[in-house]
Motif scaffolding. Structure first.
Motif, PDB file in Angstrom:
ATOM      1  N   ALA A  62      10.556   6.804  47.505  1.00  0.00           N
ATOM      2  CA  ALA A  62      11.991   6.574  47.260  1.00  0.00           C
ATOM      3  C   ALA A  62      12.781   7.876  47.246  1.00  0.00           C
ATOM      4  O   ALA A  62      12.247   8.935  46.948  1.00  0.00           O
ATOM      5  CB  ALA A  62      12.162   5.836  45.936  1.00  0.00           C
TER       6      ALA A  62
ATOM      7  N   ASN B 112      13.230   1.018  44.086  1.00  0.00           N
ATOM      8  CA  ASN B 112      14.176   0.686  45.159  1.00  0.00           C
ATOM      9  C   ASN B 112      15.550   0.444  44.554  1.00  0.00           C
ATOM     10  O   ASN B 112      16.019  -0.704  44.486  1.00  0.00           O
ATOM     11  CB  ASN B 112      13.716  -0.570  45.908  1.00  0.00           C
ATOM     12  CG  ASN B 112      12.402  -0.388  46.623  1.00  0.00           C
ATOM     13  OD1 ASN B 112      12.345  -0.016  47.787  1.00  0.00           O
ATOM     14  ND2 ASN B 112      11.303  -0.645  45.916  1.00  0.00           N
ATOM     15  N   PRO B 113      16.215   1.502  44.080  1.00  0.00           N
ATOM     16  CA  PRO B 113      17.497   1.319  43.381  1.00  0.00           C
ATOM     17  C   PRO B 113      18.534   0.563  44.200  1.00  0.00           C
ATOM     18  O   PRO B 113      19.396  -0.121  43.629  1.00  0.00           O
ATOM     19  CB  PRO B 113      17.953   2.757  43.099  1.00  0.00           C
ATOM     20  CG  PRO B 113      16.695   3.564  43.126  1.00  0.00           C
ATOM     21  CD  PRO B 113      15.819   2.916  44.139  1.00  0.00           C
ATOM     22  N   GLN B 114      18.455   0.687  45.513  1.00  0.00           N
ATOM     23  CA  GLN B 114      19.414   0.001  46.369  1.00  0.00           C
ATOM     24  C   GLN B 114      18.951  -1.405  46.747  1.00  0.00           C
ATOM     25  O   GLN B 114      19.665  -2.134  47.434  1.00  0.00           O
ATOM     26  CB  GLN B 114      19.653   0.822  47.648  1.00  0.00           C
ATOM     27  CG  GLN B 114      20.114   2.258  47.390  1.00  0.00           C
ATOM     28  CD  GLN B 114      21.362   2.319  46.548  1.00  0.00           C
ATOM     29  OE1 GLN B 114      22.322   1.563  46.772  1.00  0.00           O
ATOM     30  NE2 GLN B 114      21.370   3.204  45.562  1.00  0.00           N
ATOM     31  N   GLY B 115      17.737  -1.760  46.324  1.00  0.00           N
ATOM     32  CA  GLY B 115      17.205  -3.067  46.672  1.00  0.00           C
ATOM     33  C   GLY B 115      17.797  -4.181  45.823  1.00  0.00           C
ATOM     34  O   GLY B 115      18.452  -3.943  44.808  1.00  0.00           O
ATOM     35  N   ARG B 116      17.523  -5.395  46.245  1.00  0.00           N
ATOM     36  CA  ARG B 116      18.055  -6.571  45.549  1.00  0.00           C
ATOM     37  C   ARG B 116      16.904  -7.474  45.128  1.00  0.00           C
ATOM     38  O   ARG B 116      15.971  -7.707  45.904  1.00  0.00           O
ATOM     39  CB  ARG B 116      18.997  -7.334  46.485  1.00  0.00           C
ATOM     40  CG  ARG B 116      19.575  -8.605  45.897  1.00  0.00           C
ATOM     41  CD  ARG B 116      20.570  -9.248  46.831  1.00  0.00           C
ATOM     42  NE  ARG B 116      19.958  -9.604  48.110  1.00  0.00           N
ATOM     43  CZ  ARG B 116      20.480 -10.481  48.974  1.00  0.00           C
ATOM     44  NH1 ARG B 116      21.659 -11.034  48.707  1.00  0.00           N
ATOM     45  NH2 ARG B 116      19.870 -10.757  50.102  1.00  0.00           N
TER      46      ARG B 116
ATOM     47  N   MET C 232      19.459  -3.081  53.252  1.00  0.00           N
ATOM     48  CA  MET C 232      19.045  -3.333  51.871  1.00  0.00           C
ATOM     49  C   MET C 232      17.805  -4.223  51.854  1.00  0.00           C
ATOM     50  O   MET C 232      17.793  -5.279  52.485  1.00  0.00           O
ATOM     51  CB  MET C 232      20.171  -4.022  51.082  1.00  0.00           C
ATOM     52  CG  MET C 232      19.787  -4.372  49.647  1.00  0.00           C
ATOM     53  SD  MET C 232      21.036  -5.361  48.800  1.00  0.00           S
ATOM     54  CE  MET C 232      22.419  -4.221  48.785  1.00  0.00           C
ATOM     55  N   THR C 233      16.759  -3.765  51.178  1.00  0.00           N
ATOM     56  CA  THR C 233      15.557  -4.570  51.067  1.00  0.00           C
ATOM     57  C   THR C 233      15.699  -5.575  49.930  1.00  0.00           C
ATOM     58  O   THR C 233      16.418  -5.342  48.953  1.00  0.00           O
ATOM     59  CB  THR C 233      14.318  -3.691  50.809  1.00  0.00           C
ATOM     60  OG1 THR C 233      14.552  -2.890  49.652  1.00  0.00           O
ATOM     61  CG2 THR C 233      14.049  -2.790  52.000  1.00  0.00           C
ATOM     62  N   THR C 234      15.012  -6.696  50.078  1.00  0.00           N
ATOM     63  CA  THR C 234      15.136  -7.785  49.110  1.00  0.00           C
ATOM     64  C   THR C 234      13.766  -8.224  48.616  1.00  0.00           C
ATOM     65  O   THR C 234      12.844  -8.428  49.415  1.00  0.00           O
ATOM     66  CB  THR C 234      15.860  -8.988  49.732  1.00  0.00           C
ATOM     67  OG1 THR C 234      17.174  -8.595  50.141  1.00  0.00           O
ATOM     68  CG2 THR C 234      15.975 -10.132  48.739  1.00  0.00           C
TER      69      THR C 234
ATOM     70  N   LYS D 293      12.233  -2.638  41.478  1.00  0.00           N
ATOM     71  CA  LYS D 293      13.658  -2.295  41.460  1.00  0.00           C
ATOM     72  C   LYS D 293      13.857  -0.833  41.092  1.00  0.00           C
ATOM     73  O   LYS D 293      14.720  -0.137  41.657  1.00  0.00           O
ATOM     74  CB  LYS D 293      14.387  -3.203  40.465  1.00  0.00           C
ATOM     75  CG  LYS D 293      15.885  -2.926  40.326  1.00  0.00           C
ATOM     76  CD  LYS D 293      16.640  -3.177  41.629  1.00  0.00           C
ATOM     77  CE  LYS D 293      18.140  -2.999  41.427  1.00  0.00           C
ATOM     78  NZ  LYS D 293      18.896  -3.162  42.687  1.00  0.00           N
ATOM     79  N   ASP D 294      13.055  -0.342  40.163  1.00  0.00           N
ATOM     80  CA  ASP D 294      13.131   1.059  39.775  1.00  0.00           C
ATOM     81  C   ASP D 294      12.797   1.970  40.950  1.00  0.00           C
ATOM     82  O   ASP D 294      13.352   3.069  41.079  1.00  0.00           O
ATOM     83  CB  ASP D 294      12.178   1.319  38.608  1.00  0.00           C
ATOM     84  CG  ASP D 294      12.289   2.743  38.075  1.00  0.00           C
ATOM     85  OD1 ASP D 294      13.408   3.160  37.723  1.00  0.00           O
ATOM     86  OD2 ASP D 294      11.255   3.435  38.011  1.00  0.00           O
TER      87      ASP D 294
END
Length: 206
Positions: free
Chosen positions: A206, A33-37, A1-3, A30-31
């Protein structure tokens, strides 16, 4: 997971123009990278204490000799550094106050610049220990300073980040915000467009 670590330094918290630009970048990221934090640190809502002799002494003291108060200071600094170390991307909301950075951001910098932790001195000079991160700086100014001798702010921020190892830094400027509504509108529109251009490749991947 990318942050993504978002650092806002406006005195006006989320109402500051630099904060709103960094909010737009973080939302677009974030849009893409839906899995990002996204982790947000607002230096107006949660100010970092300014460095004084006591806090600096805590950093210098040997771990085994630190008092409980000194340990608390170091643990606070360690938490800020760990947050920065774990980020893959950093976006910094940066207003200009009297040609400089907000004092709260200087306090943050003073707590993440730690010898032996985020930088070290070698025979060839200092070496930054936080690397492989992209930093985007959303610089909001009332006047027009980018590329002029009066823009010591950009030089300082770039130099500081490089000192701790963050050399991949891109500035997005929104200037002339206090020079009338037309100037403000154009500056913000142009900055929004740049943000879109920066995030679009991420969206495509993405």
């Amino acid at each position: 997971m990318t942050t993504l670590l978002q650092i806002n330094s406006s005195l006006f918290a989320g109402n500051g123009q630099s904060s709103q630009l960094s909010d737009k970048f973080a939302a677009a990221w974030k849009d893409s990278n839906p899995q990002g934090r996204v982790i947000t640190r607002d230096l107006a809502a949660e100010p970092v204490p300014h460095l004084d002799a006591g806090r600096f002494g805590a950093f210098l003291a040997a771990p085994e000799t630190r008092t409980p108060e000194q340990r608390a200071v170091v643990e606070f600094s360690d938490a800020l550094i760990e947050e920065l170390r774990n980020a893959d991307v950093v976006v910094l909301g940066l207003p200009m106050y009297n040609f400089g950075i907000p004092s709260t951001l200087k306090a943050y910098f003073d707590h993440v610049a730690r010898a032996g932790v985020t930088f070290r001195y070698t025979a060839n000079g200092p070496e930054g220990l936080l690397q492989n991160k992209k930093v985007y700086v959303m610089a909001a100014r009332g006047g027009l300073y980018a590329g002029t001798p009066r823009d010591s702010q950009s030089v300082y921020v770039r130099d500081f980040l490089a000192f701790i190892g963050l050399t991949d830094v891109e500035f997005i400027y929104a200037e002339g915000l206090s020079m009338g509504e037309d100037s403000k509108r154009k500056a913000l529109t142009d900055a929004d467009a740049v943000i879109g251009q920066l995030v679009e490749p991420l969206r495509a991947a993405a």
